[in-house]
Enzyme design. Structure first.
Site, PDB file in Angstrom:
ATOM      1  N   GLY A  35       0.791  -1.232   0.000  1.00  0.00           N
ATOM      2  CA  GLY A  35       0.000   0.000   0.000  1.00  0.00           C
ATOM      3  C   GLY A  35       0.823   1.281   0.000  1.00  0.00           C
ATOM      4  O   GLY A  35       0.277   2.365  -0.169  1.00  0.00           O
ATOM      5  N   ARG A  91     -10.481  22.042   7.301  1.00  0.00           N
ATOM      6  CA  ARG A  91     -11.624  22.352   8.187  1.00  0.00           C
ATOM      7  C   ARG A  91     -11.297  22.175   9.667  1.00  0.00           C
ATOM      8  O   ARG A  91     -11.987  22.695  10.523  1.00  0.00           O
ATOM      9  CB  ARG A  91     -12.845  21.502   7.794  1.00  0.00           C
ATOM     10  CG  ARG A  91     -13.473  21.995   6.489  1.00  0.00           C
ATOM     11  CD  ARG A  91     -14.718  21.242   6.148  1.00  0.00           C
ATOM     12  NE  ARG A  91     -14.419  19.896   5.663  1.00  0.00           N
ATOM     13  CZ  ARG A  91     -15.343  19.006   5.322  1.00  0.00           C
ATOM     14  NH1 ARG A  91     -16.617  19.311   5.413  1.00  0.00           N
ATOM     15  NH2 ARG A  91     -14.998  17.819   4.879  1.00  0.00           N
ATOM     16  N   LYS A 184     -28.713  28.784   7.157  1.00  0.00           N
ATOM     17  CA  LYS A 184     -28.556  27.339   7.390  1.00  0.00           C
ATOM     18  C   LYS A 184     -28.296  27.055   8.860  1.00  0.00           C
ATOM     19  O   LYS A 184     -27.532  27.752   9.507  1.00  0.00           O
ATOM     20  CB  LYS A 184     -27.384  26.831   6.540  1.00  0.00           C
ATOM     21  CG  LYS A 184     -26.888  25.441   6.874  1.00  0.00           C
ATOM     22  CD  LYS A 184     -25.921  24.943   5.812  1.00  0.00           C
ATOM     23  CE  LYS A 184     -24.513  24.808   6.360  1.00  0.00           C
ATOM     24  NZ  LYS A 184     -23.578  24.236   5.381  1.00  0.00           N
ATOM     25  N   ASP A 210     -21.165  27.268  -3.456  1.00  0.00           N
ATOM     26  CA  ASP A 210     -20.629  26.925  -2.137  1.00  0.00           C
ATOM     27  C   ASP A 210     -19.164  26.532  -2.304  1.00  0.00           C
ATOM     28  O   ASP A 210     -18.722  26.238  -3.415  1.00  0.00           O
ATOM     29  CB  ASP A 210     -21.439  25.769  -1.520  1.00  0.00           C
ATOM     30  CG  ASP A 210     -21.403  25.790   0.003  1.00  0.00           C
ATOM     31  OD1 ASP A 210     -20.656  26.610   0.577  1.00  0.00           O
ATOM     32  OD2 ASP A 210     -22.119  24.987   0.630  1.00  0.00           O
TER      33      ASP A 210
HETATM   34  C1  R5P Z   1     -19.882  24.661   5.254  1.00  0.00           C
HETATM   35  O1  R5P Z   1     -19.437  25.555   5.930  1.00  0.00           O
HETATM   36  C2  R5P Z   1     -19.471  24.489   3.832  1.00  0.00           C
HETATM   37  O2  R5P Z   1     -19.477  25.732   3.174  1.00  0.00           O
HETATM   38  C3  R5P Z   1     -20.384  23.536   3.075  1.00  0.00           C
HETATM   39  O3  R5P Z   1     -21.667  24.102   2.991  1.00  0.00           O
HETATM   40  C4  R5P Z   1     -20.467  22.200   3.755  1.00  0.00           C
HETATM   41  O4  R5P Z   1     -19.200  21.716   4.089  1.00  0.00           O
HETATM   42  C5  R5P Z   1     -21.171  21.204   2.846  1.00  0.00           C
HETATM   43  O5  R5P Z   1     -21.252  19.981   3.498  1.00  0.00           O
HETATM   44  P1  R5P Z   1     -22.391  18.933   3.145  1.00  0.00           P
HETATM   45  O6  R5P Z   1     -22.376  18.701   1.648  1.00  0.00           O
HETATM   46  O7  R5P Z   1     -21.998  17.697   3.926  1.00  0.00           O
HETATM   47  O8  R5P Z   1     -23.703  19.478   3.620  1.00  0.00           O
END
Ligand code: R5P
Length: 289
Positions: A35, A91, A184, A210
């Protein structure tokens, strides 16, 4: 400059080389039986600066980046720019709970030892790059997303949350259409609630933008809120199409008209190229010919 394409980003690297009008070197990467990563640059000696294009996601991508850098330096590469279209662990940029690592900072300190410049694309938080001692730049995909949708009849650009409102503004202004953001609330890792849209969505062709789609929960909830509010069409474009598990199929078979991502992660949705904005950044401070 020579552009080197790692296994995550060979297509994008080739496009960047074409944009710059410089050489492209392919890496042949495979796995040993246990691997571990094996990689080999296909070419002769390098007597030039290099840009290595390789994601540090998943974990194996980080190792591949470091091995590619060593191979390039071994062949004579001068300065090394690491182009990391999708920066893994971005993140985890702070301690959320005691006992956790600051993962993004760890990634930066490892990479920092081996490069002269870092270029990322729409990294989760730009402040993460301050952990690099070398020149660094996070380039934005908004111009590429707007370029793709120009002339396609979009009436309104929305982000699914306030955190991405500047992205909606950037794309909206470039398209010359109104922009706004939704509200959200995250309920769990996979579930979110999107409040009913405040703006008039009736009959509108809406583009949601996004930074990433992971489970798809955010976009599914946003699209259904917009459809309920009377939107005629809802399309989505993200920078990073992570699409965990069956997220892409779920989104493709939903009410969305189009599901698109940039080619920071190459896959079936990655029809929007960020090569031009990366090439523009590489031209600064590096010798490109
Ligand atoms: C959040 O802060 C990001 O901008 C995205 O909206 C988020 O990471 C999307 O994640 P998912 O597709 O799991 O809802």
């Amino acid at each position: 400059m020579i552009v080197i394409g790692g296994s995550s980003s060979a297509g994008l690297a080739g496009e960047i080389a074409r944009e710059l009008g410089c050489g492209f070197m392919k890496a042949e990467t495979s796995r040993f039986p246990d691997g571990e990563c094996y990689t080999k640059l296909e070419g002769d000696a390098i007597d030039d600066d290099v840009a290595i294009v390789q994601n540090t996601y998943p974990d194996s991508g980080l190792v591949e980046m470091l091995l590619l850098r060593d191979a390039a330096v071994g062949m004579g590469a001068k300065r090394v720019a690491m182009v990391i279209p999708y920066f893994g662990y971005a993140r985890q940029d702070r301690l959320f709970k005691p006992g956790e690592p600051t993962s993004a900072k760890v990634m930066c300190s490892v990479l920092d030892r081996f490069c002269d410049k870092v270029v990322t694309v729409d990294i989760h938080k730009e402040a993460t790059l301050q952990n690099f001692s070398h020149p660094h730049k996070d380039v934005k995909a908004a111009a590429c997303i707007a370029g793709y949708f120009r002339g396609k009849g979009i009436d309104l650009v929305l982000s699914p949350d306030i955190g991405a409102k500047d992205r909606a503004k950037d794309v909206g202004e470039r398209l010359g259409v109104p922009y706004d953001h939704l509200q959200k609330t995250r309920l769990s890792g996979t579930e979110v609630r999107i409040a009913p849209a405040e703006m008039d969505c009736k009959g509108k062709r809406i583009l949601i933008v996004d930074d990433m789609i992971s489970t798809g929960g955010t976009i599914i909830a946003a699209a259904s809120a917009l459809k309920e509010a009377g939107a005629a069409e809802v399309s989505v474009a993200c920078t990073h199409g992570v699409f965990v598990n069956d997220a892409f199929n779920r989104l493709s078979s939903s009410a969305l008209k189009e599901v698109l991502s940039c080619n920071t992660l190459e896959g079936p949705a990655s029809k929007i190229s960020v090569a031009s904005v990366i090439a523009e950044e590489l031209r600064r401070g590096f010798r490109c010919r």
